[in-house]
Design a protein around this motif. Structure first.
Motif, PDB file in Angstrom:
ATOM      1  N   ASN A  16       0.822  -1.206   0.000  1.00 44.08           N
ATOM      2  CA  ASN A  16       0.000   0.000   0.000  1.00 44.08           C
ATOM      3  C   ASN A  16       0.860   1.262   0.000  1.00 44.08           C
ATOM      4  N   SER A  17       1.962   1.249   0.729  1.00 41.25           N
ATOM      5  CA  SER A  17       2.852   2.409   0.781  1.00 41.25           C
ATOM      6  C   SER A  17       3.518   2.653  -0.574  1.00 41.25           C
ATOM      7  N   VAL A  18       3.919   1.571  -1.257  1.00 38.04           N
ATOM      8  CA  VAL A  18       4.528   1.703  -2.587  1.00 38.04           C
ATOM      9  C   VAL A  18       3.526   2.312  -3.565  1.00 38.04           C
ATOM     10  N   VAL A  19       2.286   1.838  -3.530  1.00 36.57           N
ATOM     11  CA  VAL A  19       1.247   2.383  -4.407  1.00 36.57           C
ATOM     12  C   VAL A  19       1.010   3.860  -4.107  1.00 36.57           C
ATOM     13  N   HIS A  20       1.061   4.225  -2.843  1.00 37.05           N
ATOM     14  CA  HIS A  20       0.827   5.622  -2.476  1.00 37.05           C
ATOM     15  C   HIS A  20       1.977   6.531  -2.902  1.00 37.05           C
ATOM     16  N   ILE A  21       3.172   5.991  -2.998  1.00 37.99           N
ATOM     17  CA  ILE A  21       4.283   6.780  -3.551  1.00 37.99           C
ATOM     18  C   ILE A  21       3.941   7.197  -4.975  1.00 37.99           C
ATOM     19  N   ILE A  22       3.441   6.246  -5.753  1.00 34.57           N
ATOM     20  CA  ILE A  22       3.072   6.508  -7.146  1.00 34.57           C
ATOM     21  C   ILE A  22       1.869   7.448  -7.217  1.00 34.57           C
ATOM     22  N   MET A  23       0.860   7.164  -6.402  1.00 29.48           N
ATOM     23  CA  MET A  23      -0.384   7.926  -6.441  1.00 29.48           C
ATOM     24  C   MET A  23      -0.169   9.390  -6.062  1.00 29.48           C
TER      25      MET A  23
END
Length: 268
Positions: free
Chosen positions: A181-188
């Motif tokens: 989830n944290s990796v996705v939020h970096i992108i988002m």
């Protein structure tokens, strides 16, 4: 029926008898559910009723500088959250297990994992609280069409789940779920940061629809990992695994439905 009842009782006992770090109760917002419920309740009242009513006859706030700072903070914070998993060896994502093909770590390593897990879980919960501002900014900028059921449900459930996870049933599954989830939020939030720079940077946002793909890929990996821990009969809190699986399936459905309505319908 008897087998189902035994399964339910077993998972209930798992929750009740789970040994948690008592220090967690002394951390901010963790003593009781009251403060967390007040925050989430206030959030829901504002974004669904009070906020839109307040902005009804007011011009939209621009919030350009605020949005830039907020999204930059979320990118950096998400990078830091994702980096916390580096304190735990990959093989220990299946730690505390019987039949998961990995040996049980030494006591000192287990204690280290528990400390890292609790610390990371609180900061992850804190991140979910700060992310409630996503919707607040939508309301203040009079973008009420973006305050969808998916958006509000996602932010509300993740905040509540993060608190319950740390308070009631912390487990190693949270390492994988939180990291992804944290990796996705970096992108988002990188996308949102670029968008906040202004219209002249719009040409760099061609990959908008792929963010939903990334979200769905994240949930797919989570679901595979969680089912794998059940299939391998890992000695992880199964009640937590079932809870995660239920939420992941709901999110897969909601994000798939959003993608279909937002992009498939337009191209049809």
């Amino acid at each position: 029926m008897a087998s189902l009842m035994r399964h339910v009782v077993s998972n209930y006992n798992e929750v009740v008898q789970n040994i948690k770090d008592p220090v967690v109760d002394t951390w901010p917002l963790m003593g009781s559910p009251g403060p967390m419920l007040c925050i989430v309740g206030t959030y829901l009242i504002f974004v669904l009723k009070a906020g839109p009513k307040m902005m009804e006859k007011k011009p939209a706030f621009q919030l350009n500088t605020v949005m830039l700072l907020y999204n930059a903070f979320q990118v950096l914070f998400s990078i830091w959250l994702a980096s916390l998993v580096l304190d735990i060896e990959i093989k220990n994502l299946f730690s505390f297990v019987h039949g998961c093909n990995f040996h049980l770590p030494p006591d000192a390593e287990i204690k280290h994992i528990q400390v890292v897990l609790s610390r990371a879980a609180w900061w992850y919960f804190f991140a979910k609280i700060t992310e409630l501002f996503d919707t607040v900014f939508f309301v203040l900028r009079k973008k009420q069409d973006q305050v969808t059921f998916l958006h509000v449900y996602h932010h509300t459930v993740t905040a509540l789940s993060a608190w319950c996870y740390l308070k009631l049933l912390p487990g190693e599954q949270g390492i994988v779920v939180g990291f992804l989830n944290s990796v996705v939020h970096i992108i988002m939030y990188s996308y949102y940061f670029i968008a906040a720079l202004g219209s002249k940077y719009k040409k760099y946002l061609w990959w908008k629809k792929y963010m939903t793909w990334i979200q769905l890929l994240q949930f797919g990996i989570m679901l595979f990992y969680l089912i794998l821990t059940l299939a391998m009969d890992c000695r992880l809190p199964k009640a937590l695994t079932y809870f995660f699986i239920t939420n992941v399936i709901i999110f897969i459905y909601l994000f798939s439905d959003f993608y279909r309505k937002a992009y498939k319908t337009k191209t049809a």
